[in-house]
Design an enzyme around this catalytic site. Structure first.
Site, PDB file in Angstrom:
ATOM      1  N   ASP A  41     -47.968   6.417  10.658  1.00 34.31           N
ATOM      2  CA  ASP A  41     -47.883   7.869  10.428  1.00 34.31           C
ATOM      3  C   ASP A  41     -47.805   8.644  11.724  1.00 34.31           C
ATOM      4  O   ASP A  41     -47.323   9.778  11.762  1.00 34.31           O
ATOM      5  CB  ASP A  41     -49.068   8.339   9.594  1.00 34.31           C
ATOM      6  CG  ASP A  41     -48.859   7.951   8.150  1.00 34.31           C
ATOM      7  OD1 ASP A  41     -49.107   6.778   7.815  1.00 34.31           O
ATOM      8  OD2 ASP A  41     -48.386   8.801   7.366  1.00 34.31           O
TER       9      ASP A  41
ATOM     10  N   ARG B 207     -49.910  18.174   5.168  1.00 37.03           N
ATOM     11  CA  ARG B 207     -50.531  16.888   5.532  1.00 37.03           C
ATOM     12  C   ARG B 207     -50.552  16.798   7.068  1.00 37.03           C
ATOM     13  O   ARG B 207     -49.509  16.829   7.705  1.00 37.03           O
ATOM     14  CB  ARG B 207     -49.776  15.708   4.916  1.00 37.03           C
ATOM     15  CG  ARG B 207     -49.872  15.700   3.396  1.00 37.03           C
ATOM     16  CD  ARG B 207     -49.557  14.341   2.807  1.00 37.03           C
ATOM     17  NE  ARG B 207     -50.623  13.382   2.995  1.00 37.03           N
ATOM     18  CZ  ARG B 207     -50.509  12.077   2.702  1.00 37.03           C
ATOM     19  NH1 ARG B 207     -49.368  11.606   2.248  1.00 37.03           N
ATOM     20  NH2 ARG B 207     -51.528  11.254   2.880  1.00 37.03           N
TER      21      ARG B 207
ATOM     22  N   ARG C  67     -44.481  10.731  -0.704  1.00 39.49           N
ATOM     23  CA  ARG C  67     -45.430  10.347   0.345  1.00 39.49           C
ATOM     24  C   ARG C  67     -44.771   9.285   1.220  1.00 39.49           C
ATOM     25  O   ARG C  67     -43.687   8.787   0.916  1.00 39.49           O
ATOM     26  CB  ARG C  67     -46.802   9.908  -0.208  1.00 39.49           C
ATOM     27  CG  ARG C  67     -46.843   9.226  -1.528  1.00 39.49           C
ATOM     28  CD  ARG C  67     -46.271   7.846  -1.572  1.00 39.49           C
ATOM     29  NE  ARG C  67     -46.754   7.003  -0.504  1.00 39.49           N
ATOM     30  CZ  ARG C  67     -46.094   5.997   0.008  1.00 39.49           C
ATOM     31  NH1 ARG C  67     -44.883   5.677  -0.437  1.00 39.49           N
ATOM     32  NH2 ARG C  67     -46.590   5.266   0.989  1.00 39.49           N
TER      33      ARG C  67
ATOM     34  N   ASN D  17     -52.271   4.845  10.709  1.00 42.06           N
ATOM     35  CA  ASN D  17     -51.610   4.424   9.466  1.00 42.06           C
ATOM     36  C   ASN D  17     -52.657   4.428   8.362  1.00 42.06           C
ATOM     37  O   ASN D  17     -53.838   4.707   8.603  1.00 42.06           O
ATOM     38  CB  ASN D  17     -50.963   3.037   9.647  1.00 42.06           C
ATOM     39  CG  ASN D  17     -50.046   2.684   8.482  1.00 42.06           C
ATOM     40  OD1 ASN D  17     -49.213   3.491   8.079  1.00 42.06           O
ATOM     41  ND2 ASN D  17     -50.202   1.504   7.908  1.00 42.06           N
ATOM     42  N   LYS D  18     -52.226   4.110   7.161  1.00 41.43           N
ATOM     43  CA  LYS D  18     -53.110   4.172   5.985  1.00 41.43           C
ATOM     44  C   LYS D  18     -54.458   3.514   6.243  1.00 41.43           C
ATOM     45  O   LYS D  18     -54.536   2.447   6.866  1.00 41.43           O
ATOM     46  CB  LYS D  18     -52.376   3.493   4.815  1.00 41.43           C
ATOM     47  CG  LYS D  18     -53.142   3.406   3.519  1.00 41.43           C
ATOM     48  CD  LYS D  18     -53.654   4.741   3.026  1.00 41.43           C
ATOM     49  CE  LYS D  18     -52.593   5.808   2.872  1.00 41.43           C
ATOM     50  NZ  LYS D  18     -53.178   7.173   2.691  1.00 41.43           N
TER      51      LYS D  18
HETATM   52  O1  MRU Z   1     -50.880   8.595   2.178  1.00 43.50           O
HETATM   53  P1  MRU Z   1     -49.524   7.992   2.211  1.00 43.50           P
HETATM   54  O2  MRU Z   1     -49.176   7.201   0.992  1.00 43.50           O
HETATM   55  O3  MRU Z   1     -48.450   9.007   2.553  1.00 43.50           O
HETATM   56  O4  MRU Z   1     -49.581   6.961   3.427  1.00 43.50           O
HETATM   57  C1  MRU Z   1     -48.425   6.285   3.790  1.00 43.50           C
HETATM   58  C2  MRU Z   1     -48.645   5.316   4.888  1.00 43.50           C
HETATM   59  O5  MRU Z   1     -49.699   5.222   5.456  1.00 43.50           O
HETATM   60  C3  MRU Z   1     -47.452   4.521   5.343  1.00 43.50           C
HETATM   61  O6  MRU Z   1     -47.834   3.273   5.793  1.00 43.50           O
HETATM   62  C4  MRU Z   1     -46.772   5.280   6.492  1.00 43.50           C
HETATM   63  O7  MRU Z   1     -46.515   6.602   6.153  1.00 43.50           O
HETATM   64  C5  MRU Z   1     -45.511   4.629   6.899  1.00 43.50           C
HETATM   65  S1  MRU Z   1     -44.272   4.850   5.683  1.00 43.50           S
HETATM   66  C6  MRU Z   1     -42.810   4.222   6.189  1.00 43.50           C
END
Ligand code: MRU
Length: 354
Positions: free
Chosen positions: A241, A89, A44, A251-252
């Site tokens: 993202d 995703r 991920r 982002n998350k």
């Molecule tokens: O759901 P995830 O764990 O893939 O989410 C990841 C994130 O939101 C990260 O902050 C993002 O991908 C940047 S990673 C360098």
């Protein structure tokens, strides 16, 4: 610890769902295993899923080549597999970017070649180059990010989710900057948000920083406001993202809340991301597709039920931080500041002319 490795027709992935208590790897010899690993967050982080998908496409091409069918049919099958891998995703653009980069290359190559073995070689070289490129991008972002803190020391940086080595092919995006600040002796400590519901902050960021002896303090997401109010945070640095041409940042989930808090407390809010995270075709953050995930991620943890059976749940995996709340975006081409439409436009120009 290698999170992604290609070895003799096998993609070896560190299973991040098992961290930090178990270090185990999965061997993918079928692109469907790669798709499952991406979907289930075994691999991920936006750049890492792009890298993994690149290798997944080698497996997809190998399977297509094994079909007892004419070249054109093998190609159609390969494109179908690519599409299915891309759909695993929807928010992180790095996934679509990596798949499209390889598919476009295959489309160009098949104008003059109808040899699937040759196509597999081309895909392998491109997947490896995406991986290698990410290592370099991380290094350049780390340098650019550190330039924001020139002359500052004892820095306390808050981060959310995991934007580190585990989320990329290299040092990390946000954590790449953090690593650089540690190297130059400017970092006092990182505050890592736990990151509900899947705890990427607690399980992954705290783990990887702790492994590297970088001082880290773990806090639950709802402690960030307290930490800021107490004057414990000098800057927020997160990954991304997907970033639009206006500078809106997906982002998350929880990142938007942090940005609002940072604004209120007058704390700079930085986003670190390579060019592959920019969606140069999209202007408004509201148009970014947000991945909605299964309710059980909220109602349970590690198989233990933590909410009433059958309860209604909201589980968006990402949120969008409007550009007005972003102080600067750290890229491999330097630090982008507002007006983002202009600075991202310049980045787009550089990328298109590389
Ligand atoms: O759901 P995830 O764990 O893939 O989410 C990841 C994130 O939101 C990260 O902050 C993002 O991908 C940047 S990673 C360098």
């Amino acid at each position: 610890m290698n999170n992604i490795e290609w070895q003799e027709s096998t993609l070896i992935l560190l299973d991040q769902t098992k961290l930090p208590t178990e270090i185990s790897y999965i061997n993918c010899t079928d692109w469907r295993q790669v798709a499952e690993a991406i979907k289930m967050l075994r691999v991920r982080g936006a750049p890492a899923i792009g890298v993994a998908a690149g290798y997944g496409l080698i497996l997809a091409a190998m399977e297509s080549a094994r079909l007892n069918a004419p070249f054109n049919e093998q190609l159609v099958t390969f494109y179908d597999f690519s599409e299915r891998l891309k759909e695993t995703r929807p928010t992180a653009i790095n996934l679509a970017w990596a798949v499209e980069r390889i598919v476009n290359l295959v489309k160009a190559e098949t104008k003059t070649s109808s040899d699937m073995e040759h196509i597999i070689k081309i895909i392998t070289a491109e997947a490896e180059s995406i991986h290698k490129e990410d290592v370099g991008l991380n290094r350049r972002m780390a340098e650019a990010g550190a330039s924001l803190f020139e002359g500052q020391c004892n820095l306390r940086i808050l981060t959310h989710c995991n934007a580190g080595a585990l989320a990329t092919g290299g040092l990390g995006t946000a954590l790449g900057v953090v690593r650089k600040l540690y190297e130059t002796g400017q970092l006092e400590r990182v505050y890592a948000d736990e990151t509900r519901p899947l705890l990427q902050g607690a399980r992954l960021t705290a783990f990887e920083l702790h492994e590297d002896d970088i001082p880290v303090t773990l806090e639950t997401d709802n402690m960030a406001a307290y930490a800021m109010q107490q004057g414990l945070i000098d800057a927020v640095i997160v990954g991304a993202d997907r970033i639009t041409t206006k500078g809106d940042v997906a982002n998350k989930i929880g990142t938007y809340g942090l940005a609002v808090l940072a604004k209120f407390h007058n704390i700079p809010f930085y986003v670190a991301a390579p060019y592959s995270t920019f969606d140069f075709t999209l202007k408004n953050g509201s148009d970014i597709p947000i991945e909605m995930r299964d309710a059980y991620e909220v109602t349970s943890f590690h198989g233990i039920q933590t909410a009433p059976e059958g309860i209604n749940v909201l589980n968006p995996a990402f949120d969008v931080t409007p550009h007005e709340l972003v102080t600067a975006i750290i890229t491999e081409e330097g630090v982008l500041t507002p007006d983002f439409e202009e600075s991202i436009g310049k980045l787009c120009h550089i990328v298109q002319n590389r």
